[in-house]
Design a protein around this motif. Sequence first.
Motif, PDB file in Angstrom:
ATOM      1  N   GLY A  77      17.639 -25.329  10.457  1.00 20.65           N
ATOM      2  CA  GLY A  77      16.406 -25.123   9.710  1.00 20.65           C
ATOM      3  C   GLY A  77      15.236 -25.936  10.232  1.00 20.65           C
ATOM      4  O   GLY A  77      14.093 -25.605   9.979  1.00 20.65           O
ATOM      5  N   LEU A  78      15.516 -26.999  10.986  1.00 20.53           N
ATOM      6  CA  LEU A  78      14.479 -27.846  11.542  1.00 20.53           C
ATOM      7  C   LEU A  78      14.096 -27.462  12.969  1.00 20.53           C
ATOM      8  O   LEU A  78      13.034 -27.857  13.454  1.00 20.53           O
ATOM      9  N   ASP A  80      13.194 -25.370  16.541  1.00 27.28           N
ATOM     10  CA  ASP A  80      12.460 -24.222  17.083  1.00 27.28           C
ATOM     11  C   ASP A  80      13.410 -23.261  17.776  1.00 27.28           C
ATOM     12  O   ASP A  80      13.221 -22.049  17.734  1.00 27.28           O
ATOM     13  N   ALA A  99      16.159 -16.741   8.236  1.00 26.35           N
ATOM     14  CA  ALA A  99      15.102 -17.478   7.545  1.00 26.35           C
ATOM     15  C   ALA A  99      15.633 -17.945   6.194  1.00 26.35           C
ATOM     16  O   ALA A  99      16.269 -17.178   5.476  1.00 26.35           O
ATOM     17  N   PHE A 103      13.486 -23.996   3.771  1.00 26.59           N
ATOM     18  CA  PHE A 103      12.750 -24.591   4.893  1.00 26.59           C
ATOM     19  C   PHE A 103      11.443 -23.860   5.183  1.00 26.59           C
ATOM     20  O   PHE A 103      10.740 -24.216   6.130  1.00 26.59           O
ATOM     21  N   ARG A 106       8.167 -26.064   5.062  1.00 31.38           N
ATOM     22  CA  ARG A 106       8.215 -27.067   6.128  1.00 31.38           C
ATOM     23  C   ARG A 106       7.937 -26.422   7.482  1.00 31.38           C
ATOM     24  O   ARG A 106       7.165 -26.932   8.289  1.00 31.38           O
ATOM     25  N   ARG A 107       8.570 -25.269   7.738  1.00 30.36           N
ATOM     26  CA  ARG A 107       8.386 -24.585   9.017  1.00 30.36           C
ATOM     27  C   ARG A 107       6.957 -24.055   9.149  1.00 30.36           C
ATOM     28  O   ARG A 107       6.349 -24.141  10.217  1.00 30.36           O
ATOM     29  N   LEU A 110       4.501 -26.676  10.163  1.00 30.79           N
ATOM     30  CA  LEU A 110       4.631 -27.099  11.556  1.00 30.79           C
ATOM     31  C   LEU A 110       4.321 -25.967  12.537  1.00 30.79           C
ATOM     32  O   LEU A 110       4.429 -26.145  13.756  1.00 30.79           O
ATOM     33  N   GLN A 112       6.027 -23.191  12.861  1.00 27.39           N
ATOM     34  CA  GLN A 112       7.258 -22.598  13.373  1.00 27.39           C
ATOM     35  C   GLN A 112       7.454 -21.193  12.814  1.00 27.39           C
ATOM     36  O   GLN A 112       6.994 -20.890  11.704  1.00 27.39           O
ATOM     37  N   PRO A 114       9.755 -18.179  11.015  1.00 26.03           N
ATOM     38  CA  PRO A 114      10.622 -18.330   9.843  1.00 26.03           C
ATOM     39  C   PRO A 114      12.042 -18.799  10.170  1.00 26.03           C
ATOM     40  O   PRO A 114      12.692 -19.437   9.344  1.00 26.03           O
ATOM     41  N   PRO A 116      14.775 -20.153  13.648  1.00 30.16           N
ATOM     42  CA  PRO A 116      14.771 -20.565  15.050  1.00 30.16           C
ATOM     43  C   PRO A 116      15.198 -19.431  15.982  1.00 30.16           C
ATOM     44  O   PRO A 116      15.931 -18.525  15.599  1.00 30.16           O
ATOM     45  N   ARG A 192      11.254 -28.420  19.633  1.00 25.70           N
ATOM     46  CA  ARG A 192      12.312 -28.984  18.779  1.00 25.70           C
ATOM     47  C   ARG A 192      13.593 -28.208  19.100  1.00 25.70           C
ATOM     48  O   ARG A 192      13.865 -27.152  18.533  1.00 25.70           O
TER      49      ARG A 192
END
Length: 263
Positions: A77-78, A80, A99, A103, A106-107, A110, A112, A114, A116, A192
Amino acid sequence: MRRLLPLTAESAAPDLLVEREWDLGELADAYAYPEDGARPWLRGNMVASLDGAAYHDGRSQPLSCPADMRLFGVLRGLADVVIAGAETVRKEGYRPARAREAFAARRAALGQPPAPVIAVVSASLDLDYSLSLFTEPAVPTLVLTGEAAVAERPERVRRARDAGAEVLTAGPGEGVEPATAVRLLAERGLTRQLTEGGPRLLGQFAVTGVLDELCFTLAPVVTAGAAPRIMEGPPITVPERFALASVLEEDGFLFTRYRRGPG
């Protein structure tokens, strides 16, 4: 789950012994990437048994637990981009990253997407492009390979692209050069970075000096057998020191995080 390290001013020693449920936001804060996103940060995530096995019966799942899987989801979830070797994708039955509402804010903050991107490392390009990983991703799946592999296997390249995957070359040979792959992904804004192995790929990242952090779960089980370690490949000439950044514990599982350098 309880925090063993680091000790903070907000948490007195007796409180560390109290086990409680950590919510996803707390875990995300604890495992946040460095704030400076200008350069790529490659994080590995692996689990092993007490006797050093990275797998049991060819898969990591028998070594895991609910808390480990929750942390697995947080690390995704954090990130990329999630980088995985082709053999790991096959053995673990990879699906597209999804998705998750937990998160989303937060995404979005940043910048990002939805979910990675999944990046599959494959020299042979021998992948099952009918899998949902390629046909139903939230964001298009990437296939990382070498220039020689693309030149020698045009039919497999065509199949990958027909399935919606984007094929990227990260090195002149058949295989992928780890440092080139990290740089290539970063140039696309995917700084990330998270690799889930397998052992051969993680070993390549470590040997070439591009692994910044290792999230390592130690499972309180023994397996014996001939399973590989979490890293395989040629030895590092001078063993590289990683510094212990944090330790969480639940039901005997230790969730450790190490960063490159002596601390």
